[in-house]
Design an enzyme around this catalytic site. Structure first.
Site, PDB file in Angstrom:
ATOM      1  N   LYS A 222       0.850  -1.196   0.000  1.00 58.34           N
ATOM      2  CA  LYS A 222       0.000   0.000   0.000  1.00 58.34           C
ATOM      3  C   LYS A 222       0.886   1.246   0.000  1.00 58.34           C
ATOM      4  O   LYS A 222       2.059   1.186   0.386  1.00 58.34           O
ATOM      5  CB  LYS A 222      -0.882   0.020   1.252  1.00 58.34           C
ATOM      6  CG  LYS A 222      -2.036  -0.967   1.250  1.00 58.34           C
ATOM      7  CD  LYS A 222      -2.835  -0.850   2.537  1.00 58.34           C
ATOM      8  CE  LYS A 222      -3.958  -1.877   2.610  1.00 58.34           C
ATOM      9  NZ  LYS A 222      -5.035  -1.693   1.616  1.00 58.34           N
TER      10      LYS A 222
ATOM     11  N   ARG B 218     -10.093 -11.888   2.283  1.00 54.22           N
ATOM     12  CA  ARG B 218     -10.883 -13.014   1.766  1.00 54.22           C
ATOM     13  C   ARG B 218     -10.109 -14.315   1.864  1.00 54.22           C
ATOM     14  O   ARG B 218     -10.678 -15.388   1.955  1.00 54.22           O
ATOM     15  CB  ARG B 218     -11.348 -12.706   0.332  1.00 54.22           C
ATOM     16  CG  ARG B 218     -10.234 -12.460  -0.638  1.00 54.22           C
ATOM     17  CD  ARG B 218     -10.693 -11.696  -1.878  1.00 54.22           C
ATOM     18  NE  ARG B 218     -10.786 -10.245  -1.654  1.00 54.22           N
ATOM     19  CZ  ARG B 218     -11.164  -9.369  -2.572  1.00 54.22           C
ATOM     20  NH1 ARG B 218     -11.482  -9.780  -3.782  1.00 54.22           N
ATOM     21  NH2 ARG B 218     -11.237  -8.076  -2.275  1.00 54.22           N
TER      22      ARG B 218
HETATM   23  N1  BES Z   1      -8.166  -3.945   4.628  1.00 56.36           N
HETATM   24  C1  BES Z   1      -8.325  -3.551   3.262  1.00 56.36           C
HETATM   25  C2  BES Z   1      -9.676  -2.852   3.031  1.00 56.36           C
HETATM   26  C3  BES Z   1      -9.810  -1.465   3.607  1.00 56.36           C
HETATM   27  C4  BES Z   1      -9.386  -0.368   2.868  1.00 56.36           C
HETATM   28  C5  BES Z   1     -10.390  -1.258   4.827  1.00 56.36           C
HETATM   29  C6  BES Z   1      -9.518   0.900   3.386  1.00 56.36           C
HETATM   30  C7  BES Z   1     -10.528   0.010   5.357  1.00 56.36           C
HETATM   31  C8  BES Z   1     -10.093   1.096   4.621  1.00 56.36           C
HETATM   32  C9  BES Z   1      -8.278  -4.772   2.354  1.00 56.36           C
HETATM   33  O1  BES Z   1      -7.433  -5.774   2.755  1.00 56.36           O
HETATM   34  C10 BES Z   1      -7.796  -4.308   1.029  1.00 56.36           C
HETATM   35  O2  BES Z   1      -6.681  -3.933   0.946  1.00 56.36           O
HETATM   36  N2  BES Z   1      -8.676  -4.357   0.031  1.00 56.36           N
HETATM   37  C11 BES Z   1      -8.373  -3.927  -1.281  1.00 56.36           C
HETATM   38  C12 BES Z   1      -8.889  -4.982  -2.216  1.00 56.36           C
HETATM   39  C13 BES Z   1      -8.406  -4.839  -3.629  1.00 56.36           C
HETATM   40  C14 BES Z   1      -6.924  -5.124  -3.687  1.00 56.36           C
HETATM   41  C15 BES Z   1      -9.172  -5.811  -4.506  1.00 56.36           C
HETATM   42  C16 BES Z   1      -9.058  -2.584  -1.520  1.00 56.36           C
HETATM   43  O3  BES Z   1     -10.157  -2.371  -1.017  1.00 56.36           O
HETATM   44  O4  BES Z   1      -8.433  -1.740  -2.169  1.00 56.36           O
HETATM   45 MN    MN Z   2      -5.449  -5.546   2.024  1.00 59.71          MN
END
Ligand code: BES
Ligand code: MN
Ligand code: ZN
Length: 499
Positions: free
Chosen positions: A277, A351
């Site tokens: 990230k 997931r």
């Molecule tokens: N934990 C994150 C989701 C999240 C993002 C929660 C912002 C709270 C605030 C999750 O693991 C994630 O990174 N999801 C990605 C999925 C994508 C790579 C398909 C997302 O939401 O960008």
């Molecule tokens: Mn994630």
């Protein structure tokens, strides 16, 4: 937390630091406010005439009382118009009143806000809301400052509420929800260097020691390996912190009663893994164990209430880090279900831990399974910050969860498991990919989970937007503990009615 009394006695019967009364629009005093006004030589009437308070909703005015041996303060609370007062407005009024009580450091208060009518809500509901609002106002982040400010947390040792003794159960339920919410918030607010998978295990074990009927076991990486949990294990592969699967059992029902299962995503920190990230996106990722914290909090609350249900809490814990052994994009892993998964994005890790936890849940022959996860940023884009996103493979289960959210003031909104989008998860290289094409991201994440939860009525709550607040400061909210506990209370009530 604090002691809660119920009373039907007029003001000034009991002694308390502060007396809290309602004034409505058009300067109308509630019955108890009128009694107080008379006892204090028309003080409230004078304040109304001078325009110090109008009765507008959410207004608060605390007035020190001199030479009164029953109370040191009078808190006058504006409650708006009586006709059609909504539950949300009542909540705002309560928040304002209790914040003021904490601000003036009241140790005890007699609160006559139960007199105020709320559309479609009874006294039981109003009592519960007051208990929960009081606890929320007293909550302070478990700060690691070396000189903590404990003043607010220690105030309000006792509250007396306007209500019938027959509604005593509303008090115990309010207190149980509040302590579940507090546990959830405390865990969420802790930094990820303290709140590791091993720490969550310890916390779950400690709760089991404190509550009758609650027990905790944990599976380590070797145990999970033996079960074939290749998806879950792939997430923690790049971390020095070993992954853990916590299994909490609450046994309050008959032996043969099918359990309700709660499953929580417990990513104690989500760097994104090799798909790292950015700086700003990562900052909030200590909250990525919000689902885990909610499950642990709800289990504690259910045990505290002695619900006559069997409940299993499964918490899938891992730290998502980019180490030398980390899973790489395009790696294929084998889940406990036997399905192979192509990990196209290591940041779609929630997931992966949940799918193995959902397969593990099958062994309990559940009456229902609800998983709770900070799963996608997309759910926040779809619904904003006020509703958790709900998905379900069973309409009756979805309706029960939506209703529980309404009653508990912890709302969810249902989104579709669009069959048309399932093809987004197709890949040449495995049975299923862990990401889609980017459209309907929260739907696709839910569709992924649905492939592992065909054996029972299942629902999924995406709480990315609701588990933490950004204002006034970033902090865990304790959601969706109220929804989950209400859902369980409703199942308990159904059973008690049947027998
Ligand atoms: N934990 C994150 C989701 C999240 C993002 C929660 C912002 C709270 C605030 C999750 O693991 C994630 O990174 N999801 C990605 C999925 C994508 C790579 C398909 C997302 O939401 O960008
Ligand atoms: Mn994630
Ligand atoms: Zn995550």
């Amino acid at each position: 937390m604090f002691d809660v009394h119920l009373t039907r006695s007029p003001p000034f019967t009991d002694t308390a630091n502060c007396l809290v009364v309602a004034v409505c629009d058009a300067r109308r005093l509630s019955a108890c406010a009128q009694l107080v006004d008379r006892a204090l030589d028309g003080l409230i009437s004078v304040l109304l005439e001078r325009g110090s308070i109008s009765g507008e909703s959410g207004q608060v005015l605390s007035v020190p009382l001199l030479n009164n041996h029953k109370a040191e303060y009078l808190l006058i609370v504006g409650c708006g118009t009586d006709a059609d007062r909504s539950d949300r407005e009542y909540r705002r009024i309560l928040a304002a009143a209790f914040q003021e009580l904490v601000r003036i450091c009241a140790q005890s208060a007699c609160i006559y806000l139960g007199e105020v009518a709320v559309r479609e809500r009874d006294e039981h509901w109003k009592i519960r809301q007051q208990v929960e609002a009081a606890a929320a106002a007293c909550y302070r982040v478990n700060s690691l400052k070396t000189r903590p400010d404990n003043k607010a947390r220690n105030s309000l040792a006792q509250i007396t509420l306007w209500g019938d003794e027959r509604n005593r159960e509303a008090v115990s339920r309010g207190l149980a929800v509040a302590s579940g919410v507090r546990k959830c918030r405390d865990l969420g607010n802790l930094p990820a260097n303290i709140c590791t998978p091993a720490y969550l295990v310890e916390q779950a074990q400690q709760l089991a020691m404190q509550h009758e009927g609650l027990s905790t076991t944990a599976l380590g990486e070797e145990d999970m390996q033996a079960l074939g949990m290749g998806a879950l294990l792939s997430v923690g592969a790049g971390s020095a912190q070993p992954s853990q699967l916590i299994v909490m059992h609450y046994r309050g029902g008959r032996e043969a009663q099918r359990p309700h299962v709660l499953v929580g995503k417990g990513i104690t920190f989500d760097t994104g893994g090799i798909c790292l990230k950015g700086r700003d996106g990562m900052k909030l990722m200590k909250y990525d164990m919000g689902g885990a914290a909610a499950v642990i909090g709800a289990m504690a609350a259910a045990a505290e209430l002695g619900l006559r249900l069997n409940i299993v809490g499964i918490v899938a814990c891992a730290e998502n880090m980019p180490g030398s052994r980390a899973t790489k994009p395009t790696d294929v892993v084998t889940s406990m279900s036997g399905q192979t998964v192509e990990v196209l994005n290591t940041d779609a890790e929630g997931r992966l831990v949940l799918c193995d936890a959902l397969t593990y849940a099958e062994r309990f022959e559940p009456a229902s399974v609800v998983d709770v996860a900070t799963l996608t940023g997309a759910s926040m884009i779809a619904l904003g910050r006020h509703y958790s996103a709900l998905f379900a493979n069973d309409a009756a289960l979805a309706d029960k969860l939506l209703a529980a959210g309404q009653r508990a003031m912890d709302k969810a909104w249902q989104l579709p498991l669009s069959p048309e989008d399932m093809a987004q998860l197709d890949t040449e290289f495995a049975d299923i990919a862990n990401i889609g094409d980017g459209s309907a991201g929260c739907v696709v994440a839910a569709l992924f989970l649905s492939r592992f939860s065909r054996a029972y009525p299942w629902a999924h709550l995406d709480i990315s937007a609701t588990a933490k607040q950004l204002k006034p400061g970033i902090a865990a909210t304790g959601r969706p503990v109220p929804l989950l506990v209400q859902y369980l209370i409703d199942r308990h009530e159904e059973l008690v009615e049947e027998t």
